[in-house]
Design an enzyme around this catalytic site. Structure first.
Site, PDB file in Angstrom:
ATOM      1  N   GLU A 127      33.515  23.230  -6.642  1.00 14.69           N
ATOM      2  CA  GLU A 127      33.977  24.680  -6.864  1.00 14.69           C
ATOM      3  C   GLU A 127      34.176  25.760  -6.695  1.00 14.69           C
ATOM      4  O   GLU A 127      32.378  25.922  -5.570  1.00 14.69           O
ATOM      5  CB  GLU A 127      32.932  24.551  -8.549  1.00 14.69           C
ATOM      6  N   LYS A 164      39.859  26.552 -15.502  1.00 13.25           N
ATOM      7  CA  LYS A 164      38.255  25.572 -16.299  1.00 13.25           C
ATOM      8  C   LYS A 164      38.821  26.081 -16.954  1.00 13.25           C
ATOM      9  O   LYS A 164      38.821  27.506 -17.104  1.00 13.25           O
ATOM     10  CB  LYS A 164      36.646  25.804 -14.885  1.00 13.25           C
ATOM     11  N   CYS A 176      33.242  20.963 -13.552  1.00 14.52           N
ATOM     12  CA  CYS A 176      31.825  21.744 -14.027  1.00 14.52           C
ATOM     13  C   CYS A 176      31.305  21.381 -15.050  1.00 14.52           C
ATOM     14  O   CYS A 176      31.749  20.179 -15.762  1.00 14.52           O
ATOM     15  CB  CYS A 176      30.990  22.969 -13.236  1.00 14.52           C
TER      16      CYS A 176
END
Length: 210
Positions: free
Chosen positions: A41, A108, A144
């Site tokens: 990330e 994300k 994540c």
């Protein structure tokens, strides 16, 4: 399919240095006959970039670094975390690099905003799943926090059909017991979707974050 996880210690703001580390890992991956190389990330800019994200030239330089990486690493598929800017806001994104260019960008979906995390201050959430076909394997890209809420992820991918592999790029900080907790999260995800999971976490440290 042979997957490599390109973990390295990204330095916040050092886009050129981080890209050089990724090119070096790419060279190693080629020698190991890798078909998919995954980076963490925000690997291009380091984590957390914080107020650097308010600088338009910083976001533009992130994009340029990804485009150069794509051009210089054309032989295998890469997934690269970067800070994406544009007219519709700033996003914590993952670029899919294939054949010398950017073929897809995933944004994300879940932005943590507690403890050491302050992502809603800087980023807007993405709303579109991204799945790519790699050697017949339908591969979903996540970042994540996206896999930590299994109910959210299940709804998010509800129209995606059969998923064979879930990629998760992460910059999840360390604390005592965190490795076991991550294993539980990944196991739950693999069982829920009946598929493989490849998880690539950033390593090293940035100020008080390890």
């Amino acid at each position: 399919m042979r997957v490599a996880l390109g973990q390295f210690n990204a330095l916040v703001g050092d886009l050129a240095g981080n890209a050089e580390k990724m090119r070096s890992i790419y060279t190693e991956a080629l020698q190991s006959n890798v078909e998919l190389l995954v980076f963490p990330e925000l690997a291009v800019c380091g984590y957390p970039p914080e107020d650097l994200l308010y600088k338009k030239h910083f976001l533009a330089d992130n994009r340029t670094a990804v485009e150069r990486l794509a051009a210089e690493c054309p032989s295998i598929t890469l997934i690269v975390g970067f800070a994406e800017g544009g007219g519709d806001g700033c996003f914590n994104s993952a670029a899919v690099l294939q054949n010398g260019g950017i073929t897809e960008v995933y944004r994300k979906g879940l932005l943590p905003n507690y403890g050491v995390f302050d992502e809603r201050r800087y980023f807007k959430p993405g709303s579109r799943p991204v799945l790519i076909n790699l050697d017949g394997m339908r591969t979903a890209i996540t970042i994540c926090r996206d896999i930590w809420d299994i109910n959210w992820l299940s709804k998010f991918l509800s129209n995606a059909g059969q998923v064979h592999l879930i990629i998760n790029i992460s910059a999840s900080p360390f604390h005592t017991g965190k490795i076991k907790l991550r294993q539980q999260v990944l196991s739950r995800c693999a069982k829920k979707f009946n598929c493989a999971v490849s998880y690539c976490n950033l390593i090293g440290g940035q100020d008080e974050l390890v």
